[in-house]
Design an enzyme around this catalytic site. Structure first.
Site, short mmCIF file in Angstrom:
data_model
loop_
_atom_site.label_atom_id
_atom_site.label_comp_id
_atom_site.label_asym_id
_atom_site.label_seq_id
_atom_site.Cartn_x
_atom_site.Cartn_y
_atom_site.Cartn_z
N ASP A 112 0.88 -1.17 0.00
CA ASP A 112 0.00 0.00 0.00
C ASP A 112 0.91 1.22 0.00
O ASP A 112 1.75 1.36 0.91
CB ASP A 112 -0.86 0.04 1.25
CG ASP A 112 -1.98 -0.99 1.26
OD1 ASP A 112 -1.96 -1.89 0.42
OD2 ASP A 112 -2.88 -0.88 2.13
N HIS A 168 5.54 -7.07 0.00
CA HIS A 168 5.39 -8.41 -0.56
C HIS A 168 6.18 -8.58 -1.86
O HIS A 168 6.64 -7.61 -2.46
CB HIS A 168 3.90 -8.69 -0.80
CG HIS A 168 3.06 -8.61 0.42
ND1 HIS A 168 2.57 -9.72 1.07
CD2 HIS A 168 2.62 -7.53 1.15
CE1 HIS A 168 1.85 -9.34 2.12
NE2 HIS A 168 1.87 -8.02 2.19
N SER A 255 7.77 4.95 5.30
CA SER A 255 9.02 4.56 4.68
C SER A 255 8.83 4.31 3.20
O SER A 255 7.78 4.64 2.64
CB SER A 255 9.62 3.34 5.39
OG SER A 255 11.00 3.26 5.10
#
Length: 295
Positions: A112, A168, A255
């Site tokens: 995201d 991921h 981040s």
């Protein structure tokens, strides 16, 4: 004001920036510089990370969810199971919350995030923001890797503190061992990126070469930032993974995950490219289709 492109509404919207006034003070005001000297140091982020590990910090969870639209229905674990804010911050989601296309030629977002894409990478002048560049070898501390991705495509995924903070694998393949590079903890917000030349090179980062099954070698670079307690890798090196498998997560703080692709291997969706040329990030979710393999 930070503008984002919303692919669902096809409109620009203003980003909700956690601590926006504080960031402006640190990076845009001359009198914020002395404070920035301390904020960018490891001890500041380490202290804040420890604070977010305490049982006291769980009191922050309900208001954070309410103010930022976090859906409890997406959580894998019940809300009552989180014993600290950091546990909640690194929350796992149900698989149904982030579906993705499993086809090998489809590129999905690994997180995201807010996404910027730069094509035709020049290893001697990688774009940070308009007018500011850095050398790829300085970022990677590896000349061979810099040469490998010269002429390729760079995808910069900026995670806001409000986001789901696990990242991921964008394809099936085999990840190699992660290499850590020590550095500072500047914010990765656009306000900071415009103020600090070569910011990514200054910050702590983790590098992983991923031998993707359908996109060739892909380099993951995870960048630490202010209040990021740690970059945690949860995968096992040299063990094959499936598309969408978890690679790791960030503890508290916003981040960045940067993906480097070799030349002529990936074709990013045109809407993302068009807004990237204007310096406008596109809002994406983990699993969202953002491009495809270049034939």
């Amino acid at each position: 004001m930070i503008q984002l492109y919303n692919r669902t509404t096809k409109k620009l919207e203003e980003e909700n920036v956690l601590g926006g006034r504080f960031l402006s003070l640190l990076y845009e005001k001359p009198y914020g510089k002395p404070l920035l000297f301390f904020v960018k140091r490891k001890f500041f982020s380490a202290f804040y990370g420890k604070l977010m590990d305490t049982r006291w910090s769980k009191k922050l969870i309900p208001s954070f969810m309410e103010n930022n639209g976090v859906k409890s229905s997406e959580l894998l674990e019940p809300l009552s199971s989180f014993q600290s804010f950091n546990e909640f911050f690194a929350r796992k989601l149900k698989k149904t919350a982030r579906p993705f296309d499993a086809a090998g030629d489809i590129l999905i977002s690994p997180a995201d995030a807010r996404l910027l894409v730069f094509e035709n990478l020049r290893k001697d002048a990688v774009l940070q923001v308009k007018g500011l560049t850095y050398e790829l070898e300085d970022l990677l501390k590896d000349k061979d890797l810099a040469d490998l991705f010269d002429g390729g495509t760079v995808l910069v995924f900026r995670l806001n503190p409000l986001d789901y903070h696990r990242f991921h694998f964008m394809d099936s393949g085999t990840p190699k061992e992660t290499k850590s590079i020590h550095g500072l903890y500047y914010s990765v917000n656009p306000v900071a990126l415009k103020s600090i030349p070569r910011l990514y090179i200054e910050n702590k980062r983790a590098l992983t070469l991923f031998e993707s099954n359908h996109f060739g070698p892909v380099l993951y670079v995870e960048v630490g930032a202010t209040n990021v307690g740690s970059i945690i890798e949860t995968y096992a090196p040299d063990v094959p993974v499936e598309k969408g498998a978890e690679k790791g997560y960030f503890k508290f703080g916003g981040s960045t995950v940067i993906l480097f692709f070799t030349k002529d291997t990936v074709m990013v969706d045109q809407d993302i490219l068009d807004f990237s040329l204007e310096g406008i990030e596109t809002r994406v979710l983990f699993g969202e289709t953002i491009g495809k393999r270049k034939n």
